[in-house]
Every structure is written in structure tokens, then in C-alpha cells.
Scaffold this active site. Structure first.
Site, mmCIF file in Angstrom:
data_model
loop_
_atom_site.group_PDB
_atom_site.id
_atom_site.type_symbol
_atom_site.label_atom_id
_atom_site.label_comp_id
_atom_site.label_asym_id
_atom_site.label_seq_id
_atom_site.Cartn_x
_atom_site.Cartn_y
_atom_site.Cartn_z
ATOM 1 N N SER A 92 3.334 3.577 -15.586
ATOM 2 C CA SER A 92 2.265 4.146 -16.412
ATOM 3 C C SER A 92 0.994 4.238 -15.580
ATOM 4 C CB SER A 92 1.975 3.237 -17.622
ATOM 5 O OG SER A 92 3.130 3.024 -18.405
ATOM 6 N N GLN A 103 9.222 2.777 -7.996
ATOM 7 C CA GLN A 103 8.206 3.069 -6.967
ATOM 8 C C GLN A 103 8.310 4.513 -6.483
ATOM 9 O OE1 GLN A 103 6.958 0.562 -3.822
ATOM 10 N NE2 GLN A 103 5.639 -0.349 -5.366
ATOM 11 N N GLU A 120 6.440 6.489 -8.870
ATOM 12 C CA GLU A 120 4.993 6.209 -8.761
ATOM 13 C C GLU A 120 4.368 7.102 -7.691
ATOM 14 O OE1 GLU A 120 4.595 1.506 -10.041
ATOM 15 O OE2 GLU A 120 4.523 1.997 -7.927
ATOM 16 N N ASN A 167 -5.505 2.899 -12.977
ATOM 17 C CA ASN A 167 -4.562 1.891 -12.512
ATOM 18 C C ASN A 167 -3.144 2.435 -12.689
ATOM 19 O OD1 ASN A 167 -3.635 -0.695 -11.616
ATOM 20 N ND2 ASN A 167 -3.204 -1.251 -13.745
ATOM 21 N N ASP A 206 -11.432 -3.111 -20.311
ATOM 22 C CA ASP A 206 -11.506 -4.568 -20.202
ATOM 23 C C ASP A 206 -10.168 -5.255 -20.460
ATOM 24 O OD1 ASP A 206 -14.127 -4.666 -19.550
ATOM 25 O OD2 ASP A 206 -14.834 -4.894 -21.609
ATOM 26 N N GLU A 207 -9.310 -4.592 -21.228
ATOM 27 C CA GLU A 207 -8.044 -5.233 -21.589
ATOM 28 C C GLU A 207 -7.019 -5.054 -20.470
ATOM 29 O OE1 GLU A 207 -4.437 -4.835 -24.785
ATOM 30 O OE2 GLU A 207 -6.201 -3.583 -25.077
ATOM 31 N N LEU A 208 -6.423 -6.146 -20.001
ATOM 32 C CA LEU A 208 -5.476 -6.092 -18.887
ATOM 33 C C LEU A 208 -4.319 -5.147 -19.207
ATOM 34 C CD1 LEU A 208 -4.488 -7.270 -16.149
ATOM 35 C CD2 LEU A 208 -3.211 -8.951 -17.502
ATOM 36 N N ASP A 209 -4.121 -4.157 -18.332
ATOM 37 C CA ASP A 209 -3.040 -3.170 -18.486
ATOM 38 C C ASP A 209 -3.081 -2.518 -19.875
ATOM 39 O OD1 ASP A 209 -2.128 -3.888 -15.928
ATOM 40 O OD2 ASP A 209 -0.840 -5.455 -16.731
ATOM 41 N N GLY A 219 0.790 -1.225 0.000
ATOM 42 C CA GLY A 219 0.000 0.000 0.000
ATOM 43 C C GLY A 219 0.819 1.270 0.000
ATOM 44 N N SER A 220 2.040 1.227 -0.526
ATOM 45 C CA SER A 220 2.851 2.453 -0.488
ATOM 46 C C SER A 220 2.270 3.533 -1.402
ATOM 47 C CB SER A 220 4.304 2.157 -0.845
ATOM 48 O OG SER A 220 4.450 1.804 -2.201
ATOM 49 N N ASN A 221 1.683 3.136 -2.526
ATOM 50 C CA ASN A 221 1.026 4.145 -3.368
ATOM 51 C C ASN A 221 -0.200 4.727 -2.667
ATOM 52 O OD1 ASN A 221 2.153 4.533 -6.262
ATOM 53 N ND2 ASN A 221 2.414 2.347 -5.853
ATOM 54 N N HIS A 250 0.728 0.913 -13.336
ATOM 55 C CA HIS A 250 1.417 -0.313 -13.716
ATOM 56 C C HIS A 250 2.911 -0.022 -13.789
ATOM 57 C CE1 HIS A 250 1.889 -4.289 -15.395
ATOM 58 N NE2 HIS A 250 2.704 -3.769 -16.293
HETATM 59 C C1 GAR Z 1 3.237 -0.894 -7.503
HETATM 60 O O1 GAR Z 1 4.572 -0.823 -7.924
HETATM 61 C C2 GAR Z 1 2.312 -0.950 -8.685
HETATM 62 O O2 GAR Z 1 2.818 -0.312 -9.825
HETATM 63 C C3 GAR Z 1 2.209 -2.432 -8.912
HETATM 64 O O3 GAR Z 1 2.195 -3.006 -7.645
HETATM 65 C C4 GAR Z 1 2.976 -2.210 -6.777
HETATM 66 C C5 GAR Z 1 2.175 -2.024 -5.511
HETATM 67 O O4 GAR Z 1 2.966 -1.448 -4.517
HETATM 68 N N1 GAR Z 1 1.031 -2.746 -9.646
HETATM 69 C C6 GAR Z 1 0.954 -3.746 -10.520
HETATM 70 O O5 GAR Z 1 1.861 -4.509 -10.738
HETATM 71 C C7 GAR Z 1 -0.386 -3.869 -11.210
HETATM 72 N N2 GAR Z 1 -0.282 -4.662 -12.387
HETATM 73 P P1 GAR Z 1 2.275 -0.765 -3.255
HETATM 74 O O6 GAR Z 1 1.315 -1.796 -2.666
HETATM 75 O O7 GAR Z 1 3.417 -0.513 -2.316
HETATM 76 O O8 GAR Z 1 1.602 0.478 -3.709
#
Ligand code: GAR
Length: 222
Positions: free
Chosen positions: A140, A175, A178, A111, A146-149, A16-18, A113
Site C-alpha cells: 500500500s 517487493q 512495490e 509511505n 500521525d497514525e502509524l501506517d 534501499g531497493s525502492n 507499507h
Molecule cells: C519495503 O518492502 C517496504 O514496504 C518496507 O520496507 C521494505 C524496504 O525495502 N517498509 C515498511 O515495512 C514500513 N513499515 P527496501 O529498503 O529494499 O526498499
């Protein structure tokens, strides 16, 4: 004041850092948003504890407790909608969402990614970028379809891949950016600079043909 802010439901599966970076930006008051709830598909997600620790409403629904993906997603949507979110923010939510759920939140679900989409959809993006010999990597932020990522990308952050990078070092730099860029995109939506119209992102009054791109230096900062 608080009622005028963009209301967020943040979905997580892990650390959950984001989510925390977004909550911090909300608390600082700079992005015009507030966290209405945090939800996880994993009861043991560390981010749930962190969210509750800062006074956020946080809950988990375990998919295994439901008879089908649709039943799980219907229950999740019902719980989310009770919090009246303007925007659903997938922040490390590691489940593929079905068409009914995606349609319910069409145009109001984002989302993040960890790759420069369309490169490296799916899992283990940092490892795959290293194995492919990429010179640049990043993250990104995109509208969910519907299409994954595969939904239209709004903003990408790029970092240079260093010769001595391993998966951990590259992941840490991605990260870090992000945590800068996801709150920024949410702030754009809150202020009206960014909107989804007929499935396409519009930024400052024009349709985006491709992602906005921000370059970061090797430290993850400008
Ligand atoms: C993040 O780096 C995010 O981009 C990735 O999961 C991590 C979650 O970190 N998401 C994906 O891979 C989705 N396809 P977080 O829990 O510390 O935010």
C-alpha cells in the site's frame, strides 16, 4: 528542464531497493521527478552506499546522537529542507515519526507499507499474512498522517498468496510490485494527476473514497 521536475527526498533505513527503483524511473525520465537527496537513520544502511554510487547526495543522521526524538527530527528536517524537496518519500524508513515532523510535511509525504492496509500494520507483515491464511497480500502506498501506517491509501498492489509460499517468496513478489507502483504514484504527483487536499488524496479531479487497486499475477507482473 531539471528544475521543473518534482524534487524528492527519499528516506531509507536499509537496502534501499525502492529508492533505487524510484531513482531508475527518474533517470529514465518517465515520471517527471528527480532525487534531491537520500537520507537514512542508519549509518550502515546499504542503500546509502548504493545511492552514493550513482551520484546521489546521501547522508545519515543517527538518532542516538541527539538528546530526543524531536531533536533528531528537527535536525533531519533541516537537512532535508536544505535540499528543497517537493515530496518526502519514505521507502523502508523504519522509524516512527513524531507529530511535529509529520505536520511539517503534511500533504507532501508518502509511505509504502508491505501489506494491504488496514491489514497488518507494523512489522513482519509477510509472516503475519501467511499465518493468518490470507489468500491475497500486497503493498500500500499512502499519505503519511500521525497514525502509524494509517494515512489514506492511494494505491494498492495485490498478489495471490500461493500454497507453497514462505516469508521469503511472498516478500520477493511483494517487493517486485512495490518497485513498479511507488514510481508510478510519484509520477502521478509530478504530473498533477494526484494531489493531497485537506488531508485527502484527489486523483484525476475527484476525492478518492478508497484505494486504487492493481492486481498482479503470480509472477509479480501483469
Ligand atoms: C519495503 O518492502 C517496504 O514496504 C518496507 O520496507 C521494505 C524496504 O525495502 N517498509 C515498511 O515495512 C514500513 N513499515 P527496501 O529498503 O529494499 O526498499
Amino acid at each position: 528542464m531539471s528544475e521543473a521536475r518534482l524534487s524528492l527526498a527519499i528516506l531509507i533505513s536499509g537496502r534501499g531497493s525502492n529508492m533505487l527503483a524510484i531513482a531508475d524511473s527518474c533517470d529514465r525520465g518517465g515520471i517527471g521527478a528527480r532525487v534531491a537527496c537520500v537520507a537514512s537513520d542508519r549509518i550502515d544502511a546499504a542503500g546509502l552506499v548504493a545511492a552514493r554510487g550513482r551520484g546521489l547526495e546521501a547522508f545519515a543522521l543517527a538518532p542516538a546522537a541527539f538528546g530526543s526524538r524531536e531533536a533528531f527530527e528537527d535536525a533531519l528536517a533541516e537537512r532535508l529542507d536544505a535540499a528543497r524537496p517537493d515530496l518526502v518519500v519514505l521507502a523502508g524508513f523504519m522509524r516512527i515519526l513524531g507529530p511535529g515532523f509529520v505536520a511539517h510535511y503534511r500533504g507532501r509525504m508518502l509511505n509504502i507499507h508491505p501489506s494491504l492496509l488496514p491489514k497488518f500494520k507494523g512489522l513482519h507483515t509477510h509472516r503475519r499474512a501467511l499465518e493468518a491464511g490470507e489468500l491475497a497480500h500486497g503493498c500500500s502506498i499512502h499519505l503519511v498522517t500521525d497514525e502509524l501506517d494509517g494515512g489514506p491509501v492511494v494505491l494498492q498492489g495485490r498478489v495471490a498468496v500461493r500454497p507453497d509460499d514462505d516469508e521469503a517468496s511472498l516478500s520477493a513478489r511483494v517487493q517486485a510490485i512495490e518497485h513498479i507502483l511507488y514510481p508510478r504514484v510519484i509520477g502521478w504527483i509530478a504530473s498533477g494527476r494526484l494531489a493531497s487536499r485537506e488531508g485527502r488524496p484527489w486523483f484525476d479531479g475527484r476525492a478518492l473514497d478508497g484505494p486504487l487497486v492493481e492486481e498482479f499475477d503470480g509472477t509479480g507482473f501483469h
